[in-house]
Design a protein around this motif. Structure first.
Motif, PDB file in Angstrom:
ATOM      1  N   MET A  25       0.840  -1.111   0.118  1.00  0.00           N
ATOM      2  CA  MET A  25       0.137   0.112  -0.130  1.00  0.00           C
ATOM      3  C   MET A  25       0.788   1.011  -0.013  1.00  0.00           C
ATOM      4  SD  MET A  25      -2.965   1.081   2.689  1.00  0.00           S
ATOM      5  CE  MET A  25      -3.868  -0.412   2.245  1.00  0.00           C
ATOM      6  N   ALA A  26       0.620   2.142  -0.875  1.00  0.00           N
ATOM      7  CA  ALA A  26       1.462   3.410  -1.185  1.00  0.00           C
ATOM      8  C   ALA A  26       0.806   4.090  -0.075  1.00  0.00           C
ATOM      9  CB  ALA A  26       1.228   4.154  -2.498  1.00  0.00           C
ATOM     10  N   LEU A  27       1.763   4.640   1.037  1.00  0.00           N
ATOM     11  CA  LEU A  27       1.571   5.821   1.752  1.00  0.00           C
ATOM     12  C   LEU A  27       2.447   7.046   1.827  1.00  0.00           C
ATOM     13  CD1 LEU A  27       1.278   3.764   5.325  1.00  0.00           C
ATOM     14  CD2 LEU A  27      -0.418   4.466   3.807  1.00  0.00           C
ATOM     15  N   ALA A  28       1.854   8.115   2.268  1.00  0.00           N
ATOM     16  CA  ALA A  28       2.748   9.471   2.072  1.00  0.00           C
ATOM     17  C   ALA A  28       4.089   9.228   2.780  1.00  0.00           C
ATOM     18  CB  ALA A  28       2.106  10.653   2.332  1.00  0.00           C
ATOM     19  N   VAL A  29       5.232   9.657   1.993  1.00  0.00           N
ATOM     20  CA  VAL A  29       6.521   9.560   2.699  1.00  0.00           C
ATOM     21  C   VAL A  29       7.048  10.987   3.124  1.00  0.00           C
ATOM     22  CG1 VAL A  29       8.754   8.885   2.137  1.00  0.00           C
ATOM     23  CG2 VAL A  29       6.916   7.705   1.348  1.00  0.00           C
ATOM     24  N   ASN A  30       6.752  12.012   2.284  1.00  0.00           N
ATOM     25  CA  ASN A  30       7.056  13.161   2.673  1.00  0.00           C
ATOM     26  C   ASN A  30       6.186  14.015   3.477  1.00  0.00           C
ATOM     27  OD1 ASN A  30       9.552  13.014   1.009  1.00  0.00           O
ATOM     28  ND2 ASN A  30       8.296  13.540  -0.872  1.00  0.00           N
ATOM     29  N   LYS A  31       6.636  14.602   4.562  1.00  0.00           N
ATOM     30  CA  LYS A  31       5.628  15.182   5.864  1.00  0.00           C
ATOM     31  C   LYS A  31       5.318  16.485   4.990  1.00  0.00           C
ATOM     32  CE  LYS A  31       5.463  16.741  10.225  1.00  0.00           C
ATOM     33  NZ  LYS A  31       6.174  16.771  11.601  1.00  0.00           N
ATOM     34  N   PRO A  32       3.818  16.507   4.814  1.00  0.00           N
ATOM     35  CA  PRO A  32       3.370  18.011   4.246  1.00  0.00           C
ATOM     36  C   PRO A  32       3.688  19.262   5.194  1.00  0.00           C
ATOM     37  CG  PRO A  32       1.748  16.077   4.422  1.00  0.00           C
ATOM     38  CD  PRO A  32       2.611  15.630   5.001  1.00  0.00           C
ATOM     39  N   ALA A  33       3.840  20.088   4.741  1.00  0.00           N
ATOM     40  CA  ALA A  33       4.327  21.431   5.211  1.00  0.00           C
ATOM     41  C   ALA A  33       3.060  21.734   6.342  1.00  0.00           C
ATOM     42  CB  ALA A  33       4.354  22.433   4.389  1.00  0.00           C
ATOM     43  N   ASP A  34       1.794  21.548   5.986  1.00  0.00           N
ATOM     44  CA  ASP A  34       0.717  21.721   6.682  1.00  0.00           C
ATOM     45  C   ASP A  34       0.135  20.399   7.654  1.00  0.00           C
ATOM     46  OD1 ASP A  34      -0.172  20.204   4.707  1.00  0.00           O
ATOM     47  OD2 ASP A  34      -1.803  21.682   4.044  1.00  0.00           O
ATOM     48  N   TYR A  35       1.214  19.591   7.821  1.00  0.00           N
ATOM     49  CA  TYR A  35       0.926  18.211   8.678  1.00  0.00           C
ATOM     50  C   TYR A  35       0.134  18.599   9.936  1.00  0.00           C
ATOM     51  CZ  TYR A  35       1.371  13.608  11.098  1.00  0.00           C
ATOM     52  OH  TYR A  35       1.287  12.716  11.677  1.00  0.00           O
ATOM     53  N   ASP A  36       0.480  19.554  10.713  1.00  0.00           N
ATOM     54  CA  ASP A  36       0.037  19.858  12.083  1.00  0.00           C
ATOM     55  C   ASP A  36      -1.342  20.398  12.098  1.00  0.00           C
ATOM     56  OD1 ASP A  36       2.355  18.851  13.209  1.00  0.00           O
ATOM     57  OD2 ASP A  36       3.237  20.838  13.395  1.00  0.00           O
ATOM     58  N   ASP A  37      -1.654  20.753  11.032  1.00  0.00           N
ATOM     59  CA  ASP A  37      -3.060  21.285  10.897  1.00  0.00           C
ATOM     60  C   ASP A  37      -4.126  20.644  10.105  1.00  0.00           C
ATOM     61  OD1 ASP A  37      -2.313  23.709  11.815  1.00  0.00           O
ATOM     62  OD2 ASP A  37      -1.514  24.639   9.762  1.00  0.00           O
ATOM     63  N   ARG A  38      -3.740  19.206   9.614  1.00  0.00           N
ATOM     64  CA  ARG A  38      -4.489  18.464   8.888  1.00  0.00           C
ATOM     65  C   ARG A  38      -5.543  17.510   9.852  1.00  0.00           C
ATOM     66  NH1 ARG A  38      -2.296  16.081   3.272  1.00  0.00           N
ATOM     67  NH2 ARG A  38      -1.834  18.255   2.415  1.00  0.00           N
ATOM     68  N   VAL A  39      -6.814  17.289   9.599  1.00  0.00           N
ATOM     69  CA  VAL A  39      -7.671  16.291  10.386  1.00  0.00           C
ATOM     70  C   VAL A  39      -8.404  15.597   9.330  1.00  0.00           C
ATOM     71  CG1 VAL A  39      -9.480  16.278  11.981  1.00  0.00           C
ATOM     72  CG2 VAL A  39      -7.915  18.119  12.032  1.00  0.00           C
ATOM     73  N   PHE A  40      -7.944  14.429   9.336  1.00  0.00           N
ATOM     74  CA  PHE A  40      -8.831  13.271   8.294  1.00  0.00           C
ATOM     75  C   PHE A  40     -10.071  13.038   9.140  1.00  0.00           C
ATOM     76  CE2 PHE A  40      -9.934   9.193   6.838  1.00  0.00           C
ATOM     77  CZ  PHE A  40     -10.024   9.590   5.443  1.00  0.00           C
ATOM     78  N   LEU A  41     -11.236  13.065   8.370  1.00  0.00           N
ATOM     79  CA  LEU A  41     -12.471  12.693   8.990  1.00  0.00           C
ATOM     80  C   LEU A  41     -12.878  11.580   8.129  1.00  0.00           C
ATOM     81  CD1 LEU A  41     -15.402  13.251  10.449  1.00  0.00           C
ATOM     82  CD2 LEU A  41     -16.034  14.768   8.528  1.00  0.00           C
ATOM     83  N   ASN A  42     -12.922  10.476   8.959  1.00  0.00           N
ATOM     84  CA  ASN A  42     -13.640   8.923   8.335  1.00  0.00           C
ATOM     85  C   ASN A  42     -15.073   8.806   8.811  1.00  0.00           C
ATOM     86  OD1 ASN A  42     -14.034   6.307   8.083  1.00  0.00           O
ATOM     87  ND2 ASN A  42     -12.745   5.700   9.858  1.00  0.00           N
ATOM     88  N   CYS A  43     -16.140   8.986   8.114  1.00  0.00           N
ATOM     89  CA  CYS A  43     -17.345   8.782   8.286  1.00  0.00           C
ATOM     90  C   CYS A  43     -18.384   8.273   7.113  1.00  0.00           C
ATOM     91  CB  CYS A  43     -17.935  10.365   8.581  1.00  0.00           C
ATOM     92  SG  CYS A  43     -17.980  11.195   6.968  1.00  0.00           S
ATOM     93  N   PRO A  44     -19.716   8.071   7.402  1.00  0.00           N
ATOM     94  CA  PRO A  44     -20.286   7.466   6.366  1.00  0.00           C
ATOM     95  C   PRO A  44     -20.760   8.704   5.505  1.00  0.00           C
ATOM     96  CG  PRO A  44     -21.626   7.621   8.314  1.00  0.00           C
ATOM     97  CD  PRO A  44     -20.175   7.941   8.677  1.00  0.00           C
ATOM     98  N   PHE A  45     -20.998   8.195   4.184  1.00  0.00           N
ATOM     99  CA  PHE A  45     -21.341   9.220   3.246  1.00  0.00           C
ATOM    100  C   PHE A  45     -23.016   8.693   2.950  1.00  0.00           C
ATOM    101  CE2 PHE A  45     -16.771   9.094   2.330  1.00  0.00           C
ATOM    102  CZ  PHE A  45     -16.483  10.493   2.877  1.00  0.00           C
ATOM    103  N   ASP A  46     -23.837   8.961   3.940  1.00  0.00           N
ATOM    104  CA  ASP A  46     -25.069   8.831   3.661  1.00  0.00           C
ATOM    105  C   ASP A  46     -26.076  10.062   3.795  1.00  0.00           C
ATOM    106  OD1 ASP A  46     -25.639   8.797   6.313  1.00  0.00           O
ATOM    107  OD2 ASP A  46     -25.296   6.864   6.436  1.00  0.00           O
ATOM    108  N   ALA A  47     -27.267  10.113   3.299  1.00  0.00           N
ATOM    109  CA  ALA A  47     -27.874  11.309   3.613  1.00  0.00           C
ATOM    110  C   ALA A  47     -28.168  11.981   5.090  1.00  0.00           C
ATOM    111  CB  ALA A  47     -29.564  11.096   2.783  1.00  0.00           C
TER     112      ALA A  47
END
Length: 211
Positions: free
Chosen positions: A1-23
């Motif tokens: 699985m290909a993951l990001a290797v280079n740390k983004p400049a805005d890493y400390d500000d990023r929030v990933f949201l994992n949620c259902p995409f239903d109505a």
């Protein structure tokens, strides 16, 4: 699985949201994304296209590129096909592996959202002990859940949930005019297909109306 290797400049500000995409979840999604953005963070999710056509690799890359991730477990019950929905727990597992194994030596903080207190313990007991916030399918409560998680994990001074809620309601009051200006229907703007368009409008409104 290909993951990001280079740390983004805005890493400390990023929030990933994992949620259902239903109505039913869309009003919560909008409130959560606005909250993340309004508190000075950057909302990331699976609907953002980073050109990787393999969905699970795109999600894994997004998680690895974010210091924080929020995982909603309110839709793990059986669906119409008599099968549970595994996407959200699976993505939470990717995030936990990122947190526990720490392959790039970057901190990753995980928050669990749910609609009912302790509901996830019945189906995913291994999540017990993680930071769980209950929104009761209420966008206003979801705003406070997200604010409290980010306040605790980032240790930043953040405004309270009531303040963010008032701003979110003010933003919503501008949507009819914004839709007309952008030549889209209001119903389209509030749909999943226009989630990124709405997020762009949120970012512009927040920039023009600083907290």
């Amino acid at each position: 699985m290909a993951l990001a290797v280079n740390k983004p400049a805005d890493y400390d500000d990023r929030v990933f949201l994992n949620c259902p995409f239903d109505a039913k979840f869309k009003p919560l999604f909008d409130a959560i994304v606005f909250t993340i953005q309004d508190l000075g963070f950057q909302a990331r999710h699976a609907l953002i296209d980073n050109s990787n056509v393999v969905r699970v690799e795109r999600i894994a890359s997004e998680i690895a590129s974010a210091k924080y991730s929020l995982h909603d477990m309110s839709r793990v019950q059986l669906g119409k096909n008599k099968l549970p929905r595994f996407n959200m727990p699976f993505e939470a597992g990717i995030a936990y592996a990122t947190h526990a194994m720490n392959p790039y030596q970057w901190d990753h903080h995980i928050g669990i959202l749910d609609g009912i207190q302790y509901q996830h313990n019945a189906s995913i007991s291994d999540l017990a002990g993680l930071d769980t916030k209950v929104h009761e399918d209420d966008p206003v409560k979801a705003i406070s859940c997200v604010r409290d998680f980010l306040r605790k994990k980032s240790a930043r001074k953040l405004p309270g949930g009531k303040h963010v809620t008032d701003r979110y309601l003010a933003f919503q009051g501008t949507l009819a005019v914004a839709a007309k200006k952008n030549k889209v229907k209001l119903s389209e703007l509030k749909s999943w297909n226009y989630a990124n368009d709405l997020q762009d409008l949120m970012a512009s409104w927040i920039l023009q109306n600083p907290s």
